[in-house]
Write a protein that holds these residues in place. Sequence first.
Motif, PDB file in Angstrom:
ATOM      1  N   LEU A 303       0.820  -1.205   0.000  1.00  0.00           N
ATOM      2  CA  LEU A 303       0.000   0.000   0.000  1.00  0.00           C
ATOM      3  C   LEU A 303       0.860   1.264   0.000  1.00  0.00           C
ATOM      4  O   LEU A 303       0.496   2.259  -0.643  1.00  0.00           O
ATOM      5  CB  LEU A 303      -0.936  -0.015   1.215  1.00  0.00           C
ATOM      6  N   ASP A 304       1.981   1.237   0.689  1.00  0.00           N
ATOM      7  CA  ASP A 304       2.856   2.411   0.694  1.00  0.00           C
ATOM      8  C   ASP A 304       3.337   2.734  -0.718  1.00  0.00           C
ATOM      9  O   ASP A 304       3.340   3.897  -1.135  1.00  0.00           O
ATOM     10  CB  ASP A 304       4.062   2.166   1.605  1.00  0.00           C
ATOM     11  N   GLY A 305       3.748   1.701  -1.456  1.00  0.00           N
ATOM     12  CA  GLY A 305       4.207   1.917  -2.825  1.00  0.00           C
ATOM     13  C   GLY A 305       3.101   2.389  -3.743  1.00  0.00           C
ATOM     14  O   GLY A 305       3.298   3.282  -4.577  1.00  0.00           O
ATOM     15  N   VAL A 306       1.908   1.801  -3.600  1.00  0.00           N
ATOM     16  CA  VAL A 306       0.754   2.213  -4.407  1.00  0.00           C
ATOM     17  C   VAL A 306       0.427   3.672  -4.135  1.00  0.00           C
ATOM     18  O   VAL A 306       0.212   4.474  -5.062  1.00  0.00           O
ATOM     19  CB  VAL A 306      -0.464   1.324  -4.115  1.00  0.00           C
ATOM     20  N   VAL A 331      -4.855  -4.630   9.362  1.00  0.00           N
ATOM     21  CA  VAL A 331      -5.395  -3.928   8.194  1.00  0.00           C
ATOM     22  C   VAL A 331      -4.988  -2.459   8.215  1.00  0.00           C
ATOM     23  O   VAL A 331      -5.184  -1.758   9.209  1.00  0.00           O
ATOM     24  CB  VAL A 331      -6.935  -4.030   8.128  1.00  0.00           C
ATOM     25  N   ARG A 332      -4.417  -1.992   7.079  1.00  0.00           N
ATOM     26  CA  ARG A 332      -4.080  -0.599   6.871  1.00  0.00           C
ATOM     27  C   ARG A 332      -4.847  -0.133   5.637  1.00  0.00           C
ATOM     28  O   ARG A 332      -4.925  -0.854   4.641  1.00  0.00           O
ATOM     29  CB  ARG A 332      -2.573  -0.426   6.633  1.00  0.00           C
ATOM     30  N   ASN A 333      -5.414   1.065   5.684  1.00  0.00           N
ATOM     31  CA  ASN A 333      -6.213   1.511   4.544  1.00  0.00           C
ATOM     32  C   ASN A 333      -6.200   3.015   4.387  1.00  0.00           C
ATOM     33  O   ASN A 333      -5.763   3.767   5.267  1.00  0.00           O
ATOM     34  CB  ASN A 333      -7.643   0.970   4.637  1.00  0.00           C
ATOM     35  N   ILE A 334      -6.698   3.471   3.220  1.00  0.00           N
ATOM     36  CA  ILE A 334      -6.741   4.888   2.877  1.00  0.00           C
ATOM     37  C   ILE A 334      -7.777   5.083   1.778  1.00  0.00           C
ATOM     38  O   ILE A 334      -8.053   4.163   0.996  1.00  0.00           O
ATOM     39  CB  ILE A 334      -5.352   5.387   2.416  1.00  0.00           C
ATOM     40  N   PHE A 335      -8.381   6.273   1.718  1.00  0.00           N
ATOM     41  CA  PHE A 335      -9.316   6.623   0.649  1.00  0.00           C
ATOM     42  C   PHE A 335      -8.649   7.554  -0.353  1.00  0.00           C
ATOM     43  O   PHE A 335      -8.008   8.547   0.025  1.00  0.00           O
ATOM     44  CB  PHE A 335     -10.564   7.319   1.204  1.00  0.00           C
ATOM     45  N   VAL A 336      -8.804   7.237  -1.641  1.00  0.00           N
ATOM     46  CA  VAL A 336      -8.373   8.106  -2.736  1.00  0.00           C
ATOM     47  C   VAL A 336      -9.555   8.277  -3.677  1.00  0.00           C
ATOM     48  O   VAL A 336     -10.613   7.664  -3.490  1.00  0.00           O
ATOM     49  CB  VAL A 336      -7.155   7.514  -3.476  1.00  0.00           C
ATOM     50  N   ASN A 343     -14.894   7.266  -5.181  1.00  0.00           N
ATOM     51  CA  ASN A 343     -14.063   7.061  -4.003  1.00  0.00           C
ATOM     52  C   ASN A 343     -13.576   5.615  -3.954  1.00  0.00           C
ATOM     53  O   ASN A 343     -14.365   4.684  -4.113  1.00  0.00           O
ATOM     54  CB  ASN A 343     -14.837   7.398  -2.727  1.00  0.00           C
ATOM     55  N   LEU A 344     -12.285   5.441  -3.729  1.00  0.00           N
ATOM     56  CA  LEU A 344     -11.696   4.110  -3.640  1.00  0.00           C
ATOM     57  C   LEU A 344     -11.030   3.938  -2.279  1.00  0.00           C
ATOM     58  O   LEU A 344     -10.154   4.714  -1.908  1.00  0.00           O
ATOM     59  CB  LEU A 344     -10.637   3.900  -4.730  1.00  0.00           C
ATOM     60  N   GLU A 345     -11.471   2.932  -1.554  1.00  0.00           N
ATOM     61  CA  GLU A 345     -10.799   2.557  -0.315  1.00  0.00           C
ATOM     62  C   GLU A 345      -9.794   1.456  -0.651  1.00  0.00           C
ATOM     63  O   GLU A 345     -10.177   0.378  -1.102  1.00  0.00           O
ATOM     64  CB  GLU A 345     -11.793   2.053   0.728  1.00  0.00           C
ATOM     65  N   LEU A 346      -8.547   1.738  -0.461  1.00  0.00           N
ATOM     66  CA  LEU A 346      -7.481   0.776  -0.714  1.00  0.00           C
ATOM     67  C   LEU A 346      -6.989   0.245   0.624  1.00  0.00           C
ATOM     68  O   LEU A 346      -6.712   1.027   1.541  1.00  0.00           O
ATOM     69  CB  LEU A 346      -6.327   1.431  -1.469  1.00  0.00           C
ATOM     70  N   TYR A 347      -6.890  -1.069   0.737  1.00  0.00           N
ATOM     71  CA  TYR A 347      -6.430  -1.626   2.005  1.00  0.00           C
ATOM     72  C   TYR A 347      -5.407  -2.728   1.772  1.00  0.00           C
ATOM     73  O   TYR A 347      -5.348  -3.344   0.708  1.00  0.00           O
ATOM     74  CB  TYR A 347      -7.605  -2.134   2.845  1.00  0.00           C
ATOM     75  N   GLU A 348      -4.613  -2.944   2.805  1.00  0.00           N
ATOM     76  CA  GLU A 348      -3.560  -3.946   2.777  1.00  0.00           C
ATOM     77  C   GLU A 348      -3.656  -4.786   4.039  1.00  0.00           C
ATOM     78  O   GLU A 348      -3.884  -4.250   5.135  1.00  0.00           O
ATOM     79  CB  GLU A 348      -2.197  -3.254   2.719  1.00  0.00           C
ATOM     80  N   VAL A 349      -3.525  -6.072   3.874  1.00  0.00           N
ATOM     81  CA  VAL A 349      -3.520  -6.987   5.028  1.00  0.00           C
ATOM     82  C   VAL A 349      -2.072  -7.302   5.372  1.00  0.00           C
ATOM     83  O   VAL A 349      -1.295  -7.726   4.506  1.00  0.00           O
ATOM     84  CB  VAL A 349      -4.295  -8.278   4.715  1.00  0.00           C
ATOM     85  N   THR A 350      -1.716  -7.073   6.621  1.00  0.00           N
ATOM     86  CA  THR A 350      -0.352  -7.298   7.077  1.00  0.00           C
ATOM     87  C   THR A 350      -0.335  -8.397   8.132  1.00  0.00           C
ATOM     88  O   THR A 350      -1.363  -8.706   8.740  1.00  0.00           O
ATOM     89  CB  THR A 350       0.244  -6.015   7.660  1.00  0.00           C
ATOM     90  N   PRO A 351       0.815  -8.999   8.382  1.00  0.00           N
ATOM     91  CA  PRO A 351       0.882 -10.049   9.413  1.00  0.00           C
ATOM     92  C   PRO A 351       0.517  -9.488  10.789  1.00  0.00           C
ATOM     93  O   PRO A 351       0.773  -8.316  11.097  1.00  0.00           O
ATOM     94  CB  PRO A 351       2.337 -10.488   9.375  1.00  0.00           C
ATOM     95  N   ALA A 352      -0.101 -10.319  11.595  1.00  0.00           N
ATOM     96  CA  ALA A 352      -0.442  -9.914  12.960  1.00  0.00           C
ATOM     97  C   ALA A 352       0.832  -9.662  13.753  1.00  0.00           C
ATOM     98  O   ALA A 352       1.840 -10.365  13.554  1.00  0.00           O
ATOM     99  CB  ALA A 352      -1.288 -10.985  13.630  1.00  0.00           C
TER     100      ALA A 352
END
Length: 360
Positions: A303-306, A331-336, A343-352
């Motif tokens: 998500l950081d790169g995107v 879960v990390r996310n952001i709206f663009v 509106n697009l909510e982009l999210y990334e699933v990361t290890p616990a």
Amino acid sequence: MRHYTIAAALCSVSLCSLVMGATPGVIELPLHAASCTPGPERGITVGILNDIHAVADLDKTLAFYKDVFGISGAPRAFPNPGVPLLTNAPGVSLRLAVMKLPNAPHGFELTDFTGVEKQAGRARLTDPGAAALDIYVSDLDQVVAAAQKGGYEIVTTSGRPVQGKWPSGKFGSKPFHTIILRDPDGYFVRATQKPDAPTAAEGNAQGVAMDFTAESLETTRKFYGELLGFNFCETSWVNAAGGFDQLLGGLAKNAKYRMMNGKIPGTTAAIQFTEYKGMPRSKFHLRVRDPGAPAMCLQVKDLDGVLKRMKDAGVPVVSKDEKIVQFSPTVRNIFVVDPNGINLELYEVTPAPAKPTASN
């Protein structure tokens, strides 16, 4: 726009032709582009959580989808502290419901925001940023009957289904029937009965696709292709006057449309963008919280790169301070906002996070 009132006669297309003395127009309407071989997936977008629609009254909108299509969801509060940051709306509260869609890997999420100022909006179908949910059904008369009974808005000029034919011999020469409705918040719903469609799901609704109106297919393809790794098939410009006029009404003789469609990468979820020409249209964009606002929630890798590539390309970022929100431990996310105002909510699933171990 018109409402299909209880006093209006309910009948199938063929019966209406006999009773009302009108011959429904037959239109060649490529609901989907011709088949093609998509390019390789690039591993940027890897899934979709939900198609999203902000509403003014969650219970009222849920009633529409249950009454007309038999699709339902359970309303619930969503008190996540990340919501105000994600939507850049301090003090906002969220109540939502996710409706299970037939034969689809994602849901249709209705969001009802409170505690902040909101401004509802209603687009024309031709406006860039407008959205529609295409629902394929076994019995279209049942849909129209339910819309009539509930007093829901029918956009199709005649107030009854329009007959079309599939292009390029798709499904042979058998016709389909389609009609366009609006839900209580103005979100378009196109109900279509396919020829000889097998009943693969319980209830009337058998399948869905997401349909958005594009300002420019070239710009939209570049955004979703280069920044999110989508692949699309396209159709050429189609004359929209004549029979298609029965779906929207009041089209100029030079009105045209073209479309491109594909799948959400990593899924079977169908998505389509349609561009219109020679018709009234203006950019439609609402904030995430405004009733009538469409959105999608897409899962991405890195998500950081995107986000960096999007910022470098000048993509508007909605979330507070243009920063990614840690929505949960994984879960990390952001709206663009895409080029069309969606509106697009982009999210990334990361290890616990690793659990702390006892010290020796």
